[in-house]
Motif scaffolding. Structure first.
Motif, mmCIF file in Angstrom:
data_model
loop_
_atom_site.group_PDB
_atom_site.id
_atom_site.type_symbol
_atom_site.label_atom_id
_atom_site.label_comp_id
_atom_site.label_asym_id
_atom_site.label_seq_id
_atom_site.Cartn_x
_atom_site.Cartn_y
_atom_site.Cartn_z
ATOM 1 N N THR A 167 39.379 29.391 46.558
ATOM 2 C CA THR A 167 39.397 30.489 47.517
ATOM 3 C C THR A 167 39.658 29.992 48.938
ATOM 4 O O THR A 167 40.348 30.648 49.713
ATOM 5 C CB THR A 167 38.060 31.245 47.441
ATOM 6 O OG1 THR A 167 37.925 31.769 46.120
ATOM 7 C CG2 THR A 167 37.989 32.384 48.435
ATOM 8 N N ALA A 204 42.402 34.046 40.550
ATOM 9 C CA ALA A 204 43.135 35.185 39.984
ATOM 10 C C ALA A 204 42.186 36.389 39.956
ATOM 11 O O ALA A 204 40.980 36.205 39.869
ATOM 12 C CB ALA A 204 43.593 34.874 38.563
ATOM 13 N N THR A 257 31.924 30.130 44.541
ATOM 14 C CA THR A 257 31.786 31.311 45.394
ATOM 15 C C THR A 257 31.551 32.546 44.517
ATOM 16 O O THR A 257 30.797 33.438 44.857
ATOM 17 C CB THR A 257 33.050 31.507 46.254
ATOM 18 O OG1 THR A 257 34.193 31.510 45.401
ATOM 19 C CG2 THR A 257 33.215 30.398 47.251
ATOM 20 N N SER A 258 32.245 32.555 43.364
ATOM 21 C CA SER A 258 31.981 33.577 42.346
ATOM 22 C C SER A 258 31.681 32.833 41.048
ATOM 23 O O SER A 258 31.776 31.608 41.017
ATOM 24 C CB SER A 258 33.224 34.452 42.156
ATOM 25 O OG SER A 258 34.284 33.677 41.630
ATOM 26 N N GLU A 260 36.817 36.730 28.778
ATOM 27 C CA GLU A 260 36.424 36.434 30.157
ATOM 28 C C GLU A 260 35.501 37.524 30.675
ATOM 29 O O GLU A 260 35.709 38.709 30.414
ATOM 30 C CB GLU A 260 37.661 36.366 31.070
ATOM 31 C CG GLU A 260 37.287 36.071 32.520
ATOM 32 C CD GLU A 260 38.439 36.214 33.525
ATOM 33 O OE1 GLU A 260 39.593 36.388 33.100
ATOM 34 O OE2 GLU A 260 38.153 36.158 34.730
ATOM 35 N N ARG A 278 31.814 42.828 38.841
ATOM 36 C CA ARG A 278 33.003 42.669 37.979
ATOM 37 C C ARG A 278 32.632 42.893 36.522
ATOM 38 O O ARG A 278 33.367 43.490 35.783
ATOM 39 C CB ARG A 278 33.611 41.291 38.193
ATOM 40 C CG ARG A 278 35.008 41.179 37.625
ATOM 41 C CD ARG A 278 35.546 39.766 37.658
ATOM 42 N NE ARG A 278 35.859 39.300 38.986
ATOM 43 C CZ ARG A 278 36.082 38.013 39.254
ATOM 44 N NH1 ARG A 278 36.016 37.109 38.315
ATOM 45 N NH2 ARG A 278 36.362 37.645 40.480
HETATM 46 O O1 LIG Z 1 38.442 35.854 38.809
HETATM 47 C C1 LIG Z 1 38.840 34.731 38.891
HETATM 48 C C2 LIG Z 1 39.380 34.109 37.678
HETATM 49 O O2 LIG Z 1 39.620 35.063 36.698
HETATM 50 C C3 LIG Z 1 38.824 34.025 40.218
HETATM 51 O O3 LIG Z 1 39.755 33.004 40.202
HETATM 52 C C4 LIG Z 1 37.529 33.542 40.645
HETATM 53 O O4 LIG Z 1 36.555 34.498 40.606
HETATM 54 C C5 LIG Z 1 37.601 32.887 42.026
HETATM 55 O O5 LIG Z 1 37.148 31.642 41.812
HETATM 56 P P1 LIG Z 1 36.246 30.781 42.828
HETATM 57 O O6 LIG Z 1 34.978 31.502 43.024
HETATM 58 O O7 LIG Z 1 36.047 29.483 42.068
HETATM 59 O O8 LIG Z 1 37.068 30.624 44.059
#
Ligand SMILES: O=C(CO)[C@H](O)[C@H](O)COP(=O)(O)O
Ligand SMILES: Nc1ncnc2c1ncn2[C@@H]1O[C@H](COP(=O)(O)OP(=O)(O)O)[C@@H](O)[C@H]1O
Length: 558
Positions: free
Chosen positions: A16, A98, A297-298, A330, A391
């Motif tokens: 991100t 994504a 982060t997520s 997922e 989500r």
């Molecule tokens: O939804 C995703 C994958 O399907 C995103 O890529 C993800 O949530 C973002 O990733 P991160 O928190 O590691 O930046």
């Protein structure tokens, strides 16, 4: 099939906030060097840098040039860090957040790079956490349900505002001139491979999870026309492109990209991939029942299953979506580390920041240390982890965060702990939903940056009542990309073989403690009650508050 012992591959993980490159030995997955580059523009969620124009709530944009800088800066830095000869590198693989979408012309030029569109927010990359297409997602869901579209159950009955169709429809309806100029609507995961090779090929993972591509088809033209007549030909005109399997070779590294990266021209470039899914083989998780939670982060949860099942509220089930031959599932939590960071940045008093600085620890570490002295339930709080929407399993980005039980004696470490717990309850909700739908979860493997917090890991084990295995690599997605590069270069037979040779995991590092697990069962019951009340229509106050916020901001700007 093993390659020369000193053959190397490069994996690049586009996160991100930054991109990370890692140089990996093909034979055993040893990570020899790393380079990181933080995006110059980061996440654009307040004002458009080109014009200073304020962005509406829930927007999140990025600048594609920042992604190319990762190739120019992080890849050479990783090679230098490894102290190796670039000629040893036989392949490069990439993964991306994504659904992160780039609107481009026919040759892949991002619209925002055209002078006439530099001032149009819709010409920029819409990052995965751009949540402003919720009204379009709601319409897509309502219509698909009414028409009994057969792809809808593959997405747990609801598609997310984060995904390709919702974001494109928002663009059509809010910026028709930019939509008309856009010739291709490209996943950033595929755009970067296009830049590396000159070949535009869509990866099976993004197309399946984020592009509603199921059984060889996208949603039909008449469905799209019913959403908006001008959207009817979206698939044929702007989206459709050949789709390749994960681990396939997309093409050879172009002369231009060889110059950016310092890597040999013509080496294999793997088909793009999503940051979550690419991590599973890096943790050796290529069998049914192994759930990998990539916590940063997520959190994304990816899980292979032998059979197709309909799991309410999951992100999707895709044939070969993680590894060929299995159904890849997922699910996800849109905010995890992001919520902890928001709390520290905006709610924790300066005195805590000063104390952390004086002790040479991060505020996360200070709050964790203070929170760790408490018994389960001692803070008297329960929180909902919806600060970035939900989500899974509610699929609703109009939902928001909540902390219940605060009194005049509530302290920052109490709320911090309640937020950590809320994210664990969110993961438990997802795991229980999978299990109830007939997709067994036999093992829980944790990857991602949050592994660095052992208190959080133990808390997850206690809340979930499951042992936690931990990926050995500190850079799982980048290692996963490198592993796919090795397959694309022909150095390993397939992703399974590469996972055996290059992936690794430490099993059952954390085990649930019975007393804590019991106490958390009681708190989880309270979480479920709040979750269902605010998330399943008991009280739509969160949606009403969002609507009030939007109209207040709009009227202020007039
Ligand atoms: O939804 C995703 C994958 O399907 C995103 O890529 C993800 O949530 C973002 O990733 P991160 O928190 O590691 O930046
Ligand atoms: N000690 C910690 N405990 C809990 N969360 C932390 C800690 N240190 C950093 N974080 C959170 O980790 C997140 C970054 O995770 P990371 O995996 O590095 O990033 P990304 O998800 O972008 O790949 C940030 O949101 C930050 O709030």
């Amino acid at each position: 099939m093993a390659d020369e012992p000193d053959s190397l591959v490069v994996g690049v993980d586009y996160g991100t906030l930054s991109g990370r490159a890692v140089v990996v030995r093909v034979r055993d997955g040893a990570e020899l060097g790393t380079g990181v580059h933080a995006y110059r523009h980061g996440v654009i969620d307040r004002t458009l840098p080109a014009t200073g124009q304020a962005l509406p709530p829930d927007w999140a944009l990025q600048v594609p040039e920042d992604y190319l800088d990762v190739l120019r800066i992080a890849v050479p830095a990783a090679i230098a860090d490894a102290g190796v000869d670039p000629a040893q590198v036989i392949g490069i693989g990439t993964d991306f957040t994504a659904c992160t979408m780039v609107p481009t012309t026919g040759d892949g030029t991002p619209l925002c790079d055209l002078p006439e569109f530099a001032g149009n927010p819709h010409a920029y990359v819409k990052l995965w956490r751009h949540h402003a297409a919720q009204p379009q997602a709601d319409r897509i869901n309502d219509l698909a349900r009414a028409r009994g579209e057969k792809w809808l159950p593959r997405y747990g009955g609801l598609i997310s505002s984060e995904w390709e169709f919702a974001k494109a429809l928002q663009m059509l309806e809010e910026a028709p001139e930019a939509y008309a100029a856009m010739e291709r609507w490209v996943e950033a995961a595929d755009w970067i491979v296009w830049r590396l090779t000159g070949v535009y090929v869509r990866n099976a993972c993004s197309a399946g999870y984020k592009g509603m591509y199921q059984d060889g088809e996208y949603p039909a033209t008449d469905f799209l026309a019913e959403l908006n007549p001008a959207f009817a030909d979206f698939v044929t005109e702007k989206l459709d492109q050949p789709i390749a399997r994960l681990g396939d070779r997309a093409g050879g590294l172009s002369a231009e990209a060889a110059a950016w990266t310092g890597l040999p021209q013509g080496i294999a470039v793997a088909v793009g991939n999503v940051d979550a899914h690419v991590t599973a083989p890096a943790a050796g998780a290529v069998e049914a029942g192994q759930l990998v939670a990539i916590m940063g982060t997520s959190t994304c949860h990816v899980l292979n299953g032998d059979a197709l099942r309909e799991v309410p509220g999951m992100c999707g089930a895709v044939d070969g979506g993680i590894v060929d031959g299995l159904w890849g599932y997922e699910a996800g939590q849109s905010g995890v580390g992001d919520i902890f960071a928001w709390y520290i940045d905006h709610q924790v008093p300066e005195s805590y920041h000063v104390q952390a600085r004086e002790r040479g620890v991060s505020v996360h570490e200070l709050l964790t240390e203070l929170a760790a002295t408490q018994k389960v339930g001692e803070h008297g709080l329960i929180a909902l982890d919806w600060h970035s929407g939900n989500r899974s399993v509610l699929v609703d980005h109009e939902l928001s965060g909540l902390v219940l039980g605060q009194t005049l004696s509530t302290r920052p470490e109490d709320v911090y702990r309640a937020l950590l717990e809320a994210t664990a309850f969110g993961t438990r909700t997802i795991v229980e939903t999978f299990t109830a739908a007939g997709v067994p979860v036999d093992e829980l493997i944790i990857a991602g940056g949050l592994v660095r917090n052992p208190f959080l890991m133990q808390l997850y084990s206690d809340v979930l009542g499951l042992p936690l295995s931990i990926i050995r690599s500190a850079q799982g997605p980048a290692l996963g990309s490198a592993l796919h590069a090795a397959v694309a270069a022909g150095a390993h037979l397939d992703v399974r073989a590469a996972a055996t040779a290059m992936g690794s995991v430490d099993r059952a590092v954390y085990r649930p403690r019975p007393a804590e697990a019991d106490a958390y069962d009681r708190l989880f019951a309270e979480y479920v009650a709040l979750h269902d009340h605010f998330g399943r229509g008991g009280n739509d106050v969160m949606r009403r508050l969002r609507a009030m916020r939007r109209s207040a901001i709009e009227s202020k700007e007039k």
